[in-house]
Design an enzyme around this catalytic site. Structure first.
Site, PDB file in Angstrom:
ATOM      1  N   THR A  78     -29.931 -90.200  70.726  1.00 53.98           N
ATOM      2  CA  THR A  78     -30.379 -89.013  69.986  1.00 53.98           C
ATOM      3  C   THR A  78     -30.450 -89.338  68.492  1.00 53.98           C
ATOM      4  O   THR A  78     -29.572 -90.019  67.950  1.00 53.98           O
ATOM      5  CB  THR A  78     -29.381 -87.861  70.226  1.00 53.98           C
ATOM      6  OG1 THR A  78     -29.258 -87.689  71.636  1.00 53.98           O
ATOM      7  CG2 THR A  78     -29.857 -86.563  69.587  1.00 53.98           C
ATOM      8  N   THR A  79     -31.504 -88.847  67.843  1.00 52.01           N
ATOM      9  CA  THR A  79     -31.696 -89.099  66.409  1.00 52.01           C
ATOM     10  C   THR A  79     -31.415 -87.807  65.622  1.00 52.01           C
ATOM     11  O   THR A  79     -31.106 -86.771  66.209  1.00 52.01           O
ATOM     12  CB  THR A  79     -33.138 -89.579  66.151  1.00 52.01           C
ATOM     13  OG1 THR A  79     -34.046 -88.657  66.775  1.00 52.01           O
ATOM     14  CG2 THR A  79     -33.368 -90.962  66.733  1.00 52.01           C
ATOM     15  N   ASN A 104     -34.138 -96.557  68.320  1.00 52.43           N
ATOM     16  CA  ASN A 104     -35.080 -97.122  69.290  1.00 52.43           C
ATOM     17  C   ASN A 104     -34.379 -98.198  70.127  1.00 52.43           C
ATOM     18  O   ASN A 104     -34.095 -99.280  69.635  1.00 52.43           O
ATOM     19  CB  ASN A 104     -36.297 -97.705  68.562  1.00 52.43           C
ATOM     20  CG  ASN A 104     -37.455 -97.886  69.527  1.00 52.43           C
ATOM     21  OD1 ASN A 104     -37.272 -98.368  70.633  1.00 52.43           O
ATOM     22  ND2 ASN A 104     -38.629 -97.462  69.113  1.00 52.43           N
ATOM     23  N   HIS A 135     -48.132 -91.135  67.748  1.00 48.85           N
ATOM     24  CA  HIS A 135     -47.245 -90.551  68.756  1.00 48.85           C
ATOM     25  C   HIS A 135     -47.882 -89.280  69.331  1.00 48.85           C
ATOM     26  O   HIS A 135     -48.815 -88.731  68.748  1.00 48.85           O
ATOM     27  CB  HIS A 135     -45.880 -90.190  68.148  1.00 48.85           C
ATOM     28  CG  HIS A 135     -44.977 -91.382  67.973  1.00 48.85           C
ATOM     29  ND1 HIS A 135     -45.008 -92.176  66.864  1.00 48.85           N
ATOM     30  CD2 HIS A 135     -44.014 -91.909  68.793  1.00 48.85           C
ATOM     31  CE1 HIS A 135     -44.110 -93.147  66.982  1.00 48.85           C
ATOM     32  NE2 HIS A 135     -43.491 -93.014  68.145  1.00 48.85           N
ATOM     33  N   LYS A 139     -44.155 -84.635  69.020  1.00 52.01           N
ATOM     34  CA  LYS A 139     -43.160 -85.286  68.173  1.00 52.01           C
ATOM     35  C   LYS A 139     -42.997 -84.491  66.881  1.00 52.01           C
ATOM     36  O   LYS A 139     -43.968 -84.178  66.205  1.00 52.01           O
ATOM     37  CB  LYS A 139     -43.568 -86.738  67.872  1.00 52.01           C
ATOM     38  CG  LYS A 139     -42.492 -87.492  67.102  1.00 52.01           C
ATOM     39  CD  LYS A 139     -42.737 -88.986  67.100  1.00 52.01           C
ATOM     40  CE  LYS A 139     -41.715 -89.729  66.263  1.00 52.01           C
ATOM     41  NZ  LYS A 139     -40.334 -89.614  66.756  1.00 52.01           N
ATOM     42  N   GLY A 145     -39.061 -92.759  63.022  1.00 53.75           N
ATOM     43  CA  GLY A 145     -37.904 -93.553  62.591  1.00 53.75           C
ATOM     44  C   GLY A 145     -38.198 -95.040  62.726  1.00 53.75           C
ATOM     45  O   GLY A 145     -37.752 -95.856  61.914  1.00 53.75           O
TER      46      GLY A 145
HETATM   47  N1  LIG Z   1     -33.171 -94.100  70.655  1.00 56.93           N
HETATM   48  C1  LIG Z   1     -34.243 -94.132  71.419  1.00 56.93           C
HETATM   49  O1  LIG Z   1     -34.653 -95.179  71.936  1.00 56.93           O
HETATM   50  C2  LIG Z   1     -34.965 -92.827  71.697  1.00 56.93           C
HETATM   51  C3  LIG Z   1     -36.085 -92.784  72.526  1.00 56.93           C
HETATM   52  C4  LIG Z   1     -36.649 -91.533  72.819  1.00 56.93           C
HETATM   53  C5  LIG Z   1     -36.094 -90.380  72.272  1.00 56.93           C
HETATM   54  N2  LIG Z   1     -35.023 -90.479  71.436  1.00 56.93           N
HETATM   55  C6  LIG Z   1     -34.325 -89.295  70.909  1.00 56.93           C
HETATM   56  O2  LIG Z   1     -33.538 -88.781  71.982  1.00 56.93           O
HETATM   57  C7  LIG Z   1     -33.455 -87.355  71.890  1.00 56.93           C
HETATM   58  C8  LIG Z   1     -33.973 -86.736  73.196  1.00 56.93           C
HETATM   59  O3  LIG Z   1     -35.337 -87.049  73.335  1.00 56.93           O
HETATM   60  P1  LIG Z   1     -36.197 -86.531  74.583  1.00 56.93           P
HETATM   61  O4  LIG Z   1     -37.588 -86.930  74.267  1.00 56.93           O
HETATM   62  O5  LIG Z   1     -35.574 -86.962  75.863  1.00 56.93           O
HETATM   63  O6  LIG Z   1     -36.016 -84.956  74.375  1.00 56.93           O
HETATM   64  P2  LIG Z   1     -36.143 -83.758  75.425  1.00 56.93           P
HETATM   65  O7  LIG Z   1     -37.123 -84.097  76.500  1.00 56.93           O
HETATM   66  O8  LIG Z   1     -36.359 -82.526  74.600  1.00 56.93           O
HETATM   67  O9  LIG Z   1     -34.692 -83.697  76.106  1.00 56.93           O
HETATM   68  C9  LIG Z   1     -33.538 -83.246  75.464  1.00 56.93           C
HETATM   69  C10 LIG Z   1     -32.572 -82.713  76.503  1.00 56.93           C
HETATM   70  O10 LIG Z   1     -31.315 -82.443  75.892  1.00 56.93           O
HETATM   71  C11 LIG Z   1     -30.702 -81.424  76.639  1.00 56.93           C
HETATM   72  N3  LIG Z   1     -29.663 -80.759  75.856  1.00 56.93           N
HETATM   73  C12 LIG Z   1     -29.777 -79.913  74.800  1.00 56.93           C
HETATM   74  N4  LIG Z   1     -28.560 -79.533  74.360  1.00 56.93           N
HETATM   75  C13 LIG Z   1     -27.649 -80.167  75.155  1.00 56.93           C
HETATM   76  C14 LIG Z   1     -26.215 -80.210  75.197  1.00 56.93           C
HETATM   77  N5  LIG Z   1     -25.473 -79.493  74.352  1.00 56.93           N
HETATM   78  N6  LIG Z   1     -25.634 -80.987  76.147  1.00 56.93           N
HETATM   79  C15 LIG Z   1     -26.346 -81.689  77.027  1.00 56.93           C
HETATM   80  N7  LIG Z   1     -27.711 -81.699  77.030  1.00 56.93           N
HETATM   81  C16 LIG Z   1     -28.332 -80.941  76.101  1.00 56.93           C
HETATM   82  C17 LIG Z   1     -31.827 -80.479  77.020  1.00 56.93           C
HETATM   83  O11 LIG Z   1     -31.441 -79.925  78.226  1.00 56.93           O
HETATM   84  P3  LIG Z   1     -32.093 -78.628  78.913  1.00 56.93           P
HETATM   85  O12 LIG Z   1     -33.402 -79.124  79.444  1.00 56.93           O
HETATM   86  O13 LIG Z   1     -31.090 -78.347  79.964  1.00 56.93           O
HETATM   87  O14 LIG Z   1     -32.214 -77.603  77.830  1.00 56.93           O
HETATM   88  C18 LIG Z   1     -33.024 -81.444  77.149  1.00 56.93           C
HETATM   89  O15 LIG Z   1     -33.309 -81.724  78.507  1.00 56.93           O
HETATM   90  C19 LIG Z   1     -34.244 -86.990  70.619  1.00 56.93           C
HETATM   91  O16 LIG Z   1     -33.354 -86.943  69.536  1.00 56.93           O
HETATM   92  C20 LIG Z   1     -35.208 -88.181  70.429  1.00 56.93           C
HETATM   93  O17 LIG Z   1     -35.585 -88.387  69.073  1.00 56.93           O
HETATM   94  C21 LIG Z   1     -34.459 -91.678  71.145  1.00 56.93           C
END
Ligand SMILES: NC(=O)c1ccc[n+]([C@@H]2O[C@H](COP(=O)([O-])OP(=O)(O)OC[C@H]3O[C@@H](n4cnc5c(N)ncnc54)[C@H](OP(=O)(O)O)[C@@H]3O)[C@@H](O)[C@H]2O)c1
Length: 228
Positions: A78-79, A104, A135, A139, A145
Site C-alpha cells: 500500500t502506498t 512497486n 496508467h 489511478k 510513484g
Molecule cells: N507496491 C506495489 O507493487 C503496488 C502495486 C499495485 C497497487 N499498490 C497499492 O496497493 C494499494 C491497493 O491497490 P489495489 O489496486 O489493490 O486497490 P483496490 O482494488 O482498491 O483494493 C483495496 C482493498 O483494500 C480493502 N480495504 C480497505 N480498508 C481495509 C482495511 N481496513 N482492512 C483490510 N482491507 C481493507 C478494500 O476492501 P473492500 O473491497 O472490502 O472494501 C479493497 O478491496 C494501493 O495503495 C496501491 O497504490 C501497490
C-alpha cells in the site's frame, strides 16, 4: 508459511492466488473483517508468520501499528504513507520486527531502475531526457510513484542537479507503462517497461514475505529483490 493478507482488491486478490500457488497457507481480511483492525489482535495473529498489506492510505498506518505492536513481520505494498516513514521505521526497530515496503514490488520494474541508472550517463553527453508514464483512468495519483522513482535514480546517477520532466497519461485499463527517452542531435534511445498484468506486483510481494520470514529490520524492496 502462514500468511495474513489485508485487502482483497485488484492486487490483493492476485497476492492470494500467488501465495496459494506457492503452497503457503493464506487467510484474507478485507475492509469488513478488519474494521478498526479487528483482524490484527495478538490472539488473531498468533499463527501468522507474515502479514501482507494491499489496502488503502486511510487505514494503512493503523494496520502497520497493530501488526508491529503484536510483534508480527509485515510486507507493505500500500502506498500513500511515506511521509510517516521515519516514525514507522523507529516503531519497527523498537519492537524488533521485520518490515519490507515498496511502491512497486515487480522484479521487472526494479530491474528497469537499474537500467535507468546505467542510462543516466547519457545526460553527461549532450542528451536530454524525458519520462512518460501511462496508467488506467482510475489511478488517483499522477505522476506515478514509479515514475518519480525513475526520475530520482536518473538524477542521482547522472550527477546533474535537475530532474528530467515526467509526462503522465490516464487512459483505458493500462496496468502501468513507463518510458524513458534520451535524445541527442545524433540519435534517440528508448527504454520501456510495460506491465502486462498486476501479477508481477503480487509475485514480488509474496517472495518478499518468504525472504522476510524470521528476519528483523526495516527494508526497502529495491535493496532486497536481488537476494530473492
Ligand atoms: N507496491 C506495489 O507493487 C503496488 C502495486 C499495485 C497497487 N499498490 C497499492 O496497493 C494499494 C491497493 O491497490 P489495489 O489496486 O489493490 O486497490 P483496490 O482494488 O482498491 O483494493 C483495496 C482493498 O483494500 C480493502 N480495504 C480497505 N480498508 C481495509 C482495511 N481496513 N482492512 C483490510 N482491507 C481493507 C478494500 O476492501 P473492500 O473491497 O472490502 O472494501 C479493497 O478491496 C494501493 O495503495 C496501491 O497504490 C501497490
Amino acid at each position: 508459511m502462514n500468511l495474513l493478507l489485508l485487502g482483497r482488491g485488484k492486487t490483493g486478490s492476485l497476492v492470494a492466488e500467488v501465495a496459494a500457488d506457492r503452497k503457503h497457507g493464506i487467510r484474507v481480511a478485507g475492509a469488513k473483517e478488519n474494521a478498526a483492525c479487528a483482524a490484527l489482535t495478538t490472539e488473531r495473529l498468533r499463527d501468522i508468520d507474515v502479514v501482507i498489506d494491499f489496502t488503502a492510505p486511510h487505514c494503512i498506518l493503523a494496520n502497520i501499528e497493530a501488526c508491529v505492536q503484536a510483534g508480527k513481520n509485515m510486507v507493505v505494498g500500500t502506498t500513500g504513507w511515506y511521509c510517516e516513514i521515519d516514525r514507522i521505521r523507529a516503531l519497527v526497530e523498537r519492537h524488533g520486527t521485520g518490515f519490507v515496503y515498496s511502491p512497486n514490488f515487480s522484479i521487472g520494474v526494479n530491474l528497469f531502475l537499474d537500467v535507468a541508472r546505467a542510462a543516466a550517463a547519457a545526460l553527461r553527453h549532450d542528451y536530454s531526457g524525458q519520462i512518460i508514464e501511462r496508467h488506467h483512468v482510475h489511478k488517483k495519483d499522477a505522476p506515478s510513484g514509479t515514475a518519480i522513482a525513475i526520475q530520482r535514480v536518473i538524477r542521482e546517477s547522472s550527477g546533474r542537479g535537475e530532474h528530467i520532466e515526467i509526462t503522465s497519461f490516464r487512459e483505458g485499463d493500462v496496468v502501468g507503462l513507463h518510458e524513458i527517452v534520451l535524445e541527442s542531435s545524433a540519435d534517440r534511445i528508448y527504454l520501456c517497461h510495460d506491465a502486462k498484468s498486476r501479477r508481477g506486483f503480487a509475485e514480488g510481494a509474496v517472495r518478499a514475505a518468504e525472504w522476510l520470514a524470521g528476519k528483523k529490520g526495516f527494508y526497502d524492496f529495491k535493496d532486497v529483490w536481488r537476494e530473492l
